[in-house]
Scaffold this active site. Sequence first.
Site, PDB file in Angstrom:
ATOM      1  N   VAL A 104       0.817  -1.224   0.000  1.00  0.00           N
ATOM      2  CA  VAL A 104       0.000   0.000   0.000  1.00  0.00           C
ATOM      3  C   VAL A 104       0.847   1.270   0.000  1.00  0.00           C
ATOM      4  O   VAL A 104       0.319   2.373  -0.150  1.00  0.00           O
ATOM      5  CB  VAL A 104      -1.003   0.039   1.180  1.00  0.00           C
ATOM      6  CG1 VAL A 104      -2.049  -1.046   1.039  1.00  0.00           C
ATOM      7  CG2 VAL A 104      -0.283  -0.033   2.523  1.00  0.00           C
ATOM      8  N   LYS A 119      -2.159   6.406  13.856  1.00  0.00           N
ATOM      9  CA  LYS A 119      -3.611   6.180  13.902  1.00  0.00           C
ATOM     10  C   LYS A 119      -4.367   7.487  14.187  1.00  0.00           C
ATOM     11  O   LYS A 119      -5.491   7.669  13.719  1.00  0.00           O
ATOM     12  CB  LYS A 119      -3.943   5.105  14.946  1.00  0.00           C
ATOM     13  CG  LYS A 119      -3.423   3.721  14.559  1.00  0.00           C
ATOM     14  CD  LYS A 119      -4.000   3.267  13.229  1.00  0.00           C
ATOM     15  CE  LYS A 119      -3.577   1.863  12.861  1.00  0.00           C
ATOM     16  NZ  LYS A 119      -4.178   1.403  11.586  1.00  0.00           N
ATOM     17  N   TYR A 151       2.898   4.207  16.434  1.00  0.00           N
ATOM     18  CA  TYR A 151       1.615   3.609  16.035  1.00  0.00           C
ATOM     19  C   TYR A 151       0.461   4.546  16.399  1.00  0.00           C
ATOM     20  O   TYR A 151      -0.431   4.811  15.577  1.00  0.00           O
ATOM     21  CB  TYR A 151       1.457   2.255  16.728  1.00  0.00           C
ATOM     22  CG  TYR A 151       0.194   1.515  16.380  1.00  0.00           C
ATOM     23  CD1 TYR A 151       0.103   0.770  15.210  1.00  0.00           C
ATOM     24  CD2 TYR A 151      -0.920   1.553  17.227  1.00  0.00           C
ATOM     25  CE1 TYR A 151      -1.065   0.087  14.884  1.00  0.00           C
ATOM     26  CE2 TYR A 151      -2.079   0.877  16.916  1.00  0.00           C
ATOM     27  CZ  TYR A 151      -2.147   0.144  15.748  1.00  0.00           C
ATOM     28  OH  TYR A 151      -3.305  -0.533  15.435  1.00  0.00           O
ATOM     29  N   SER A 156      -7.704   3.439  15.509  1.00  0.00           N
ATOM     30  CA  SER A 156      -7.459   2.548  16.657  1.00  0.00           C
ATOM     31  C   SER A 156      -7.792   3.344  17.908  1.00  0.00           C
ATOM     32  O   SER A 156      -7.753   4.582  17.893  1.00  0.00           O
ATOM     33  CB  SER A 156      -5.975   2.157  16.688  1.00  0.00           C
ATOM     34  OG  SER A 156      -5.627   1.620  17.951  1.00  0.00           O
TER      35      SER A 156
HETATM   36  N1  LIG Z   1      -5.768  -6.137  16.190  1.00  0.00           N
HETATM   37  C1  LIG Z   1      -6.000  -5.055  16.928  1.00  0.00           C
HETATM   38  O1  LIG Z   1      -6.086  -5.131  18.164  1.00  0.00           O
HETATM   39  C2  LIG Z   1      -6.173  -3.704  16.281  1.00  0.00           C
HETATM   40  C3  LIG Z   1      -6.606  -2.640  17.087  1.00  0.00           C
HETATM   41  C4  LIG Z   1      -6.776  -1.383  16.513  1.00  0.00           C
HETATM   42  C5  LIG Z   1      -6.520  -1.197  15.168  1.00  0.00           C
HETATM   43  N2  LIG Z   1      -6.101  -2.240  14.409  1.00  0.00           N
HETATM   44  C6  LIG Z   1      -5.823  -1.967  13.001  1.00  0.00           C
HETATM   45  O2  LIG Z   1      -6.603  -2.826  12.184  1.00  0.00           O
HETATM   46  C7  LIG Z   1      -5.886  -3.119  10.988  1.00  0.00           C
HETATM   47  C8  LIG Z   1      -5.791  -4.629  10.822  1.00  0.00           C
HETATM   48  O3  LIG Z   1      -5.017  -5.146  11.905  1.00  0.00           O
HETATM   49  P1  LIG Z   1      -4.896  -6.707  12.242  1.00  0.00           P
HETATM   50  O4  LIG Z   1      -4.906  -6.828  13.701  1.00  0.00           O
HETATM   51  O5  LIG Z   1      -5.846  -7.457  11.413  1.00  0.00           O
HETATM   52  O6  LIG Z   1      -3.383  -6.960  11.765  1.00  0.00           O
HETATM   53  P2  LIG Z   1      -2.725  -8.160  10.949  1.00  0.00           P
HETATM   54  O7  LIG Z   1      -1.253  -8.042  11.184  1.00  0.00           O
HETATM   55  O8  LIG Z   1      -3.386  -9.451  11.265  1.00  0.00           O
HETATM   56  O9  LIG Z   1      -3.064  -7.756   9.442  1.00  0.00           O
HETATM   57  C9  LIG Z   1      -2.489  -6.626   8.844  1.00  0.00           C
HETATM   58  C10 LIG Z   1      -2.273  -6.923   7.377  1.00  0.00           C
HETATM   59  O10 LIG Z   1      -1.710  -5.754   6.763  1.00  0.00           O
HETATM   60  C11 LIG Z   1      -0.764  -6.194   5.825  1.00  0.00           C
HETATM   61  N3  LIG Z   1       0.200  -5.146   5.520  1.00  0.00           N
HETATM   62  C12 LIG Z   1       1.115  -4.570   6.343  1.00  0.00           C
HETATM   63  N4  LIG Z   1       1.847  -3.689   5.670  1.00  0.00           N
HETATM   64  C13 LIG Z   1       1.406  -3.705   4.378  1.00  0.00           C
HETATM   65  C14 LIG Z   1       1.775  -3.013   3.198  1.00  0.00           C
HETATM   66  N5  LIG Z   1       2.765  -2.115   3.184  1.00  0.00           N
HETATM   67  N6  LIG Z   1       1.082  -3.279   2.068  1.00  0.00           N
HETATM   68  C15 LIG Z   1       0.083  -4.177   2.041  1.00  0.00           C
HETATM   69  N7  LIG Z   1      -0.301  -4.873   3.131  1.00  0.00           N
HETATM   70  C16 LIG Z   1       0.352  -4.639   4.284  1.00  0.00           C
HETATM   71  C17 LIG Z   1      -0.089  -7.398   6.478  1.00  0.00           C
HETATM   72  O11 LIG Z   1       0.586  -8.202   5.517  1.00  0.00           O
HETATM   73  C18 LIG Z   1      -1.280  -8.077   7.120  1.00  0.00           C
HETATM   74  O12 LIG Z   1      -1.847  -9.039   6.258  1.00  0.00           O
HETATM   75  C19 LIG Z   1      -4.525  -2.442  11.122  1.00  0.00           C
HETATM   76  O13 LIG Z   1      -4.551  -1.196  10.462  1.00  0.00           O
HETATM   77  C20 LIG Z   1      -4.387  -2.244  12.613  1.00  0.00           C
HETATM   78  O14 LIG Z   1      -3.528  -1.183  12.936  1.00  0.00           O
HETATM   79  C21 LIG Z   1      -5.921  -3.495  14.926  1.00  0.00           C
END
Ligand SMILES: NC(=O)c1ccc[n+]([C@@H]2O[C@H](COP(=O)([O-])OP(=O)(O)OC[C@H]3O[C@@H](n4cnc5c(N)ncnc54)[C@H](O)[C@@H]3O)[C@@H](O)[C@H]2O)c1
Length: 258
Positions: A70, A164, A160, A147
């Site tokens: 991305v 966010k 982070y 987040s």
């Molecule tokens: N899990 C949580 O507790 C939580 C809480 C708040 C926000 N979020 C946000 O939700 C979103 C999803 O998080 P998740 O927990 O499913 O994480 P995850 O690590 O399971 O999935 C994140 C995905 O993003 C992909 N990714 C990372 N960098 C990339 C790049 N440069 N290009 C393309 N793909 C890329 C990774 O390969 C991965 O498949 C994120 O933005 C995260 O910050 C997650």
Amino acid sequence: MTFASRFQNKKIIVTGGASGIGRAAVIRLVCEGGTVLAVDRNAEGLAETLDEANALAGYGGVALSAQVSVTDEQEVREAVQGFVREQGRLDALVNMAGILRSTHTTDTSFEAFMQIVQINLGGTFLCCREALPYLLQSRGNIVNAASTSAFFGHAYMAAYSASKGGVAALTQALSREYINRGVRVNAIAPGGIGTPMVAAQANGFPEGTDFTLYGHLTRPDRQLGEPQEVAAVIAMLASEDGAFVNGAILRIDGGTHG
Ligand SMILES: NC(=O)c1ccc[n+]([C@@H]2O[C@H](COP(=O)([O-])OP(=O)(O)OC[C@H]3O[C@@H](n4cnc5c(N)ncnc54)[C@H](O)[C@@H]3O)[C@@H](O)[C@H]2O)c1
């Protein structure tokens, strides 16, 4: 669970679709009839998502994939344009790609700080920019990943949290910019959700972490949310059910930050 057909004939792009919340969103949207392009840099994870989503698909839904970073302008542009060329339109963009690293701020290099900002905020901006011309045609919408870190400041996550906070501000700015042109822009703000990102963090706390600082993140009955619980809210926002929701940053944390 029985799903509705809210996304029948709808064309949607989901970034971060190879894992966690992004994968759960792809599956949910495909179950509800959407044609969904899962975008991620992880090809193996994308293949797993497609297997799972296409096995569960309903109402003519189908999952496709594109291996893209991305943060790569050309890759993002080609993926968006290629999908619209094949499918004829774009109805929604769900930006879930992101990374998390926990470090003491005094040990964080500028490069490491900027990498998190580049992916979480810069990648979200690029995908929005490339998708907006098509969303303006369809009067579509965007769902970004903020987040609870954006608003409550989690320890050891300065980069982070800043990234966010940027996503939250970007979301609200875009929602104002396009409010009169039919495009809605919202974000989700999850708390702790059980995904590979959080599992990796649990193994990656920096030496000397003061765990009492995390007390407010948990509640007695259940520590983490499920990716499917977040995907359900994403689907609401991206569908007509969210028609009067615009510029919102929806907290999905079971009340732990309340
Ligand atoms: N899990 C949580 O507790 C939580 C809480 C708040 C926000 N979020 C946000 O939700 C979103 C999803 O998080 P998740 O927990 O499913 O994480 P995850 O690590 O399971 O999935 C994140 C995905 O993003 C992909 N990714 C990372 N960098 C990339 C790049 N440069 N290009 C393309 N793909 C890329 C990774 O390969 C991965 O498949 C994120 O933005 C995260 O910050 C997650």
